[in-house]
Structures are given as C-alpha cells and as structure tokens.
Design an enzyme around this catalytic site. Structure first.
Site, PDB file in Angstrom:
ATOM      1  N   TRP A 155       0.835  -1.195   0.000  1.00 41.31           N
ATOM      2  CA  TRP A 155       0.000   0.000   0.000  1.00 41.31           C
ATOM      3  C   TRP A 155       0.873   1.250   0.000  1.00 41.31           C
ATOM      4  CZ3 TRP A 155      -0.571   4.037   3.572  1.00 41.31           C
ATOM      5  CH2 TRP A 155      -1.666   4.886   3.356  1.00 41.31           C
ATOM      6  N   HIS A 156       2.023   1.175   0.668  1.00 39.13           N
ATOM      7  CA  HIS A 156       2.906   2.324   0.747  1.00 39.13           C
ATOM      8  C   HIS A 156       3.676   2.571  -0.545  1.00 39.13           C
ATOM      9  CE1 HIS A 156       2.300   1.820   5.154  1.00 39.13           C
ATOM     10  NE2 HIS A 156       2.422   3.130   5.127  1.00 39.13           N
ATOM     11  N   GLY A 157       3.824   1.563  -1.375  1.00 32.31           N
ATOM     12  CA  GLY A 157       4.539   1.790  -2.622  1.00 32.31           C
ATOM     13  C   GLY A 157       4.693   0.530  -3.441  1.00 32.31           C
ATOM     14  N   PHE A 215       1.802   8.355  -1.363  1.00 30.80           N
ATOM     15  CA  PHE A 215       1.114   7.078  -1.223  1.00 30.80           C
ATOM     16  C   PHE A 215      -0.361   7.181  -1.594  1.00 30.80           C
ATOM     17  CE2 PHE A 215       4.358   6.912   2.321  1.00 30.80           C
ATOM     18  CZ  PHE A 215       5.313   6.334   1.529  1.00 30.80           C
TER      19      PHE A 215
END
Length: 472
Positions: A323-325, A472
C-alpha cells in the site's frame, strides 16, 4: 496547494468565512464544501477530478444495490463490483508498471526476451486514501455495519472532503457521513481548538520534519557512502521522527481544519514510539490505515479464527507494505513487520509455558522492549525511505562498512531531533492542557500568536517539501 503555502492560507480563510456565513443554510453549506473540496483537489491536478468522482459514484451505487438486494448472490455481486472496480482503479495507476516490470524480469531470467510496454501515467495524489475510504464504506454496508447513504452529494463530499482527501485519516462512513447528513452546530470552542491543531501541525512539519529532512535524512539517503557510521545511525533515528512529525503534523492540520468547520475526524496516532511491541506499534501508528487492514483484510482472510493465523498476518503486512509503494523494498518491509508480529504472537501465546508471564510486566522489561521495538521500526524504515531495494541494501552496506567520514551536525538539526524526541514523550495531559490554555486565552492574544507563527512559517516554508504521505 500545499498546506504550508500562502495559497492554502487564503483558501482556508475563504472557506472558513463562507462556512460561517452559511451556518443556517445546510444545502448551500454542503454545496460550498463540495465545490471547495474539488477545487482543492484539482489544484494538484485537475485531470484527476473525474477519478475522484468515479470512486464516489461506483461505491455509492454499489452500496445502494447491496442494500436493496434480496439475495445473498446479488449482494455478493454488487460487493464484487464495488470493491473490484475501486481496487482496479488503484492497481492501474499505482501498481500496473510494477507488475509489468516484474513480469519482464522473470521472463528475462527464463531466457525470454521480453520488451513489455509500460503505462505512462501519473500517480493521482491521495488515491490510496480515497479509494480505501470508498471500499470500507461499501464493505460496511455489506456487513450491515453502515446504513447506505441516500444523498449522493453527501457521499461525494465524504470521499472528496478536502482535509482528508490527500493523506487521510481514512475515515469510515459511520464516522463522517452522519455529520454531513445532519450538519453539526457551530461551537466557538471547537473552532479555536481547530486553529490550535492547525498551528501545531504546521509547526511539526516546518520546524521539525522539514529541518530533519533537509539537514540529516535527505543527504544521507542520497549518498550514504559519504557519511560516517555514527551520522548514518543518527539519520536512521532522525527519519523515524521526521516521518512521525510529518504525518502526525498533517493529521493535526486535517483534524484542525475539519474541527474549525464543525466536523470531527478520528485520532490517528497514540505516541507510537512508546509501544513495547511491534504489534502495539501498529495499534498506535497511522491508526486509520492499520485498522483498515485489520478490519477488511486480516479479518477477511480469516484472522485468528480461520486458516493459519501467521499466514494471515503475513498477507496483511505484505499488503500494508505494498500500500505504501509499488516496489520490492516495500514488500520486504511488510514481510519484516509481519514476521515480527507473528513471532510476538507465537511467544505471547506461550508465556505461561515459558514461565515469562511475570517478567513481561516488570518495568525493566517494558523499557527494554520499548527500545527494541523502536530500533526495529527505525531500521526497517531504511527500506521504507529508500527508492528501491537496491538503494536500501546500499545504505545498509554503508552503515556496516562505512569509509566516509562526514558528520555534518548542525545546531538546527540537533535541536529539531532533540525537540521531536522530547515532544513525543511528554505526558499527554500536557498537550490537553496547552489546548485548554489556548482556548481560554483572549482572542487578540490568540490572533497575535497565530499571526506571528504563520509569518515565521511562511519564511521557513519557502523550501518546504511536500508531506511524505502524499506519495502514497
């Protein structure tokens, strides 16, 4: 329109003024807030306003159809439509090129010359936040935990609400939609508390997070081989406080703006570096995000009741990492945290058997566990901060085998780091007391304080970076 810019200050003053003028005209007030929210988002990139509208429309229709469905099959169909469409939008813009590049690398390793086309698309700012907000709402309606909205304007405002649209908090429909359907009355004390939170958030960002980034974090992660091992260690610690002050500062601003407009947003942080376990850290850090993955993914794949709990934890934390990258560094980051939480759960379930039940409640153990937890979180964030897995490994290599000798400590950086640490560990009641003092202070003193602080911030913010979580 950065929160620390003069543009946002003028925008916020106009919205606050119109909001006050329209307190007794609910429809006009909603229309104004919706228009302001879309204007705010379009200032970043007007082309993605349609995407914001699409996420709202998809989840509004899906939830209504789920509510009206007369069979489980029909409910499941519309749930699939809503969730898959939202995830499809997110995957297309955020993960498509990562999967294409990964497939090309695998085919090359197999001896197949693959020249796969990649998508030339920009990542819409805030997409991870507003898509998850829509998904959570649709699933809550499916689970009968949320009444479906009957007013598309209210729901569109819920998805696009400008304090939250870029970096959260990821607000549940049952938390915010009732406030939009029946607008809360104006309270001057709440508005003053909101102004205090805005000022506090901006101070965290400009005077702490940005200084740590500019003086310590950015130089070391750009060229770690140039710096001494000690300075790299300081940079690892500094980055954890930079990202905390950055994101908690954004949350303070978002909550403050919403409160000044008359709305309440959920708390998003509870002193995360005071956690004595990695599990407890995720109960305190970015709460709206971590609770989303707990409620909609971890419980969805079985939690601790169905399947292998350790597998379910790993799936959840890999998803948190991704989800962060879109990169292997984020996947490894998620695996590290999932493994740590799994190990904690394994030993927690065997405390009595191992004879350590009394030990874990002793102050010395708690202090040691808190330090160990922080160090694990801080060092795992080397992968989080690095552009890719190779860069992260290069930083670790420089940390272990460093030949550089630079240690350019500056008074501003040391002061920012020291103050960040102190502020994180002061008693919570001190924060509550400071808000109470601000609210009780005469208005002209509040105005003078706010004006002076804003002037200082505008002077400092000329080189201020975007908030970390905007990526994000």
């Amino acid at each position: 329109m950065s929160f620390q810019s003069l543009h946002f200050l003028l925008f916020a003053l106009m919205v606050f003024g119109l909001n006050s003028a329209l307190l007794n005209r609910a429809d006009a007030r909603k229309n104004m807030l919706l228009a302001a929210s879309y204007y705010f988002y379009m200032c970043w990139d007007w082309r993605f306003a349609g995407l914001l509208f699409a996420v709202a429309a998809i989840n509004f229709v899906a939830a209504r159809q789920i509510s009206n469905a007369t069979s489980r099959r029909s409910k499941n169909f519309w749930l699939t439509i809503g969730v898959a469409s939202s995830l499809g939008i997110l995957a297309t813009f955020k993960y498509a090129n990562f999967f294409i590049d990964t497939l090309a690398a695998i085919l090359t390793q197999m001896g197949i010359n693959a020249d796969l086309p990649t998508l030339n698309v920009l990542l819409p700012i805030g997409i991870s936040f507003f898509t998850f907000q829509g998904i959570a709402y649709t699933i809550d309606v499916y689970r009968d935990q949320q009444e479906p909205s009957t007013d598309f304007r209210d729901f569109a405002l819920f998805i696009a609400f400008f304090p939250t649209v870029l970096s959260g908090p990821i607000t549940r429909g049952r938390q915010l939609l009732p406030q939009f359907s029946s607008l809360p009355p104006y309270r001057s004390e709440a508005a003053q508390e909101g102004i205090y939170l805005i000022l506090r958030g901006l101070a965290k960002k400009i005077f702490l997070a940005d200084i740590l980034a500019a003086h310590i974090v950015n130089p070391t992660f750009t060229a770690p081989h140039n710096y001494s091992t000690t300075f790299l260690l300081v940079a690892v610690v500094a980055y954890s406080f930079q990202i905390y002050m950055d994101l908690s500062g954004y949350t303070d601003i978002a909550r403050g703006v919403a409160k000044a407009l008359g709305f309440e947003l959920p708390e998003n942080f509870r002193r995360p570096y005071q956690a004595s376990s990695v599990s407890n850290f995720w109960q305190r850090w970015h709460i709206s995000m971590s609770s989303f993955f707990r409620d909609y993914l971890y419980f969805g794949v079985g939690g601790s009741k169905r399947g292998n709990v350790y597998r379910n934890l790993l799936i959840t934390f890999v998803a948190i990492g991704m989800w962060h990258g879109a990169g292997w560094n984020f996947i490894v980051y998620g695996l590290l945290h999932g493994s740590a939480v799994s190990l904690e759960r394994f030993f927690r379930n065997r405390q009595t058997t191992l004879g350590i039940t009394a030990l874990v409640s002793k102050p010395a153990y708690i202090v040691g566990a808190t330090i160990a937890t922080f160090l694990f979180v801080a060092f795992s964030r080397i992968l989080f901060r690095s552009e890719d897995l190779e860069s992260g490994l290069n930083f670790i290599s420089s940390l272990l085998n460093n030949s550089g000798g630079l240690a350019p400590y500056t008074p501003a950086a040391l002061a920012a780091l020291g103050l960040s640490i102190v502020l994180h560990f002061v008693p919570t009641r001190w924060n509550d007391r400071s808000i109470d003092i601000f609210v009780r202070t005469p208005a002209f003193i509040q105005g003078a304080f706010a004006t002076g602080l804003v002037v200082c911030m505008l002077a400092f913010s000329s080189g201020s970076a975007s908030f970390v979580y905007f990526q994000f």
